[in-house]
Write a protein that holds these residues in place. Structure first.
Motif, PDB file in Angstrom:
ATOM      1  N   VAL A   8       7.054  21.926  15.649  1.00  0.00           N
ATOM      2  CA  VAL A   8       7.925  22.278  14.149  1.00  0.00           C
ATOM      3  C   VAL A   8       6.901  23.642  13.913  1.00  0.00           C
ATOM      4  CG1 VAL A   8       7.848  21.855  11.787  1.00  0.00           C
ATOM      5  CG2 VAL A   8       8.245  20.153  13.609  1.00  0.00           C
ATOM      6  N   ILE A  16      14.252  28.648  12.432  1.00  0.00           N
ATOM      7  CA  ILE A  16      14.259  28.177  11.414  1.00  0.00           C
ATOM      8  C   ILE A  16      15.740  28.187  10.621  1.00  0.00           C
ATOM      9  CG2 ILE A  16      13.194  28.039   8.758  1.00  0.00           C
ATOM     10  CD1 ILE A  16       9.922  28.426  10.407  1.00  0.00           C
ATOM     11  N   GLU A 118       3.846  30.382   4.075  1.00  0.00           N
ATOM     12  CA  GLU A 118       4.162  28.657   3.480  1.00  0.00           C
ATOM     13  C   GLU A 118       3.526  27.242   3.344  1.00  0.00           C
ATOM     14  OE1 GLU A 118       4.278  25.794   8.306  1.00  0.00           O
ATOM     15  OE2 GLU A 118       4.031  28.572   8.447  1.00  0.00           O
ATOM     16  N   TRP A 123       8.536  26.587   3.522  1.00  0.00           N
ATOM     17  CA  TRP A 123       8.616  27.757   4.271  1.00  0.00           C
ATOM     18  C   TRP A 123       9.409  28.896   3.392  1.00  0.00           C
ATOM     19  CZ3 TRP A 123      10.980  24.994   7.795  1.00  0.00           C
ATOM     20  CH2 TRP A 123      10.119  24.103   9.031  1.00  0.00           C
ATOM     21  N   LYS A 148      10.970  22.067   4.654  1.00  0.00           N
ATOM     22  CA  LYS A 148      10.685  20.912   6.037  1.00  0.00           C
ATOM     23  C   LYS A 148      11.340  20.572   5.563  1.00  0.00           C
ATOM     24  CE  LYS A 148       6.398  23.868   6.205  1.00  0.00           C
ATOM     25  NZ  LYS A 148       4.587  24.083   6.733  1.00  0.00           N
ATOM     26  N   ARG A 149      11.716  19.381   5.357  1.00  0.00           N
ATOM     27  CA  ARG A 149      11.520  17.781   5.399  1.00  0.00           C
ATOM     28  C   ARG A 149      12.678  17.816   6.168  1.00  0.00           C
ATOM     29  NH1 ARG A 149      12.894  18.105   0.117  1.00  0.00           N
ATOM     30  NH2 ARG A 149      14.147  18.402  -0.634  1.00  0.00           N
ATOM     31  N   TYR A 151      15.401  21.270   6.174  1.00  0.00           N
ATOM     32  CA  TYR A 151      16.233  22.753   6.816  1.00  0.00           C
ATOM     33  C   TYR A 151      16.844  22.508   5.381  1.00  0.00           C
ATOM     34  CZ  TYR A 151      13.134  22.488  11.299  1.00  0.00           C
ATOM     35  OH  TYR A 151      12.796  22.316  12.380  1.00  0.00           O
TER      36      TYR A 151
END
Length: 195
Positions: A8, A16, A118, A123, A148-149, A151
């Motif tokens: 990740v 990403i 970040e 992000w 992040k969980r 996208y």
């Protein structure tokens, strides 16, 4: 566990954003809801709430005590004005096509992308217009926040001709009723058909 965490962390900005576009596309058929803030110098900020499902959409705008609601099915437009308690029906002008949401898919094309910062949850990207991007209307810079969980995009801000636009509170799940004008929902409203 260490390898999964490292994977990740080792993603490039382009990877990403590719995952974000896939996640966005996966849910798009469920219908999109988002708030758009438009900040104009001197005039201030106006917010609108968009519901989009297929070719249909509804946009709610409130400013200076006036509420405007616009429904569209791609051919016909219904425009409600709270001040006059009227609904004007006309041919769809095409100006409220929900196209702003397409910017989420465009950031990887024509932009040089870098991670600004970040956190544990997101992000923060800055996307600068590439020299190869010949679209004169494209914003020079786009700020994008991705969760992040899953996208999913959390917000996107762009400045164009002195106007700053921010799309936020993005979620999915729209019903047909939410994007369809029904006079029964507005008792006493005067309907003016200009088609």
């Amino acid at each position: 566990m260490f390898f999964a965490t490292w994977t990740v962390l080792a993603q490039t900005p382009e990877e990403i954003l590719s995952h974000m576009e896939e996640a966005f596309d996966k849910h798009e058929s469920e219908g999109l809801v988002m708030t758009t803030d438009v900040k104009v110098p001197i005039l201030g900020t106006t917010s609108s709430l968009l519901y989009a499902l297929g070719d249909k959409m509804r946009v709610e705008i409130t400013m200076m005590g006036l509420t405007m609601i616009i429904w569209s099915d791609g051919e016909t437009e219904w425009e409600y004005n709270s001040k006059t308690n009227e609904v004007e029906i006309k041919k769809d002008s095409g100006s409220n096509d929900g196209g702003d949401a397409e910017m989420f898919g465009a950031v990887s094309d024509g932009y040089d992308v870098s991670i600004k910062k970040e956190t544990a949850d997101a992000w923060y990207f800055v996307c600068r217009k590439s020299k190869t991007n010949t679209d004169k209307d494209a914003p020079k810079t786009i700020d994008l926040v991705v969760a992040k969980r899953d996208y999913m995009p959390l917000s996107l801000s762009a400045k164009m001709s002195g106007v700053t636009m921010t799309m936020r509170d993005i979620r999915f799940g729209v019903t047909e009723k939410q994007v369809t004008f029904d006079a029964k929902d507005y008792p006493g409203v005067k309907i003016i058909d200009k088609r």
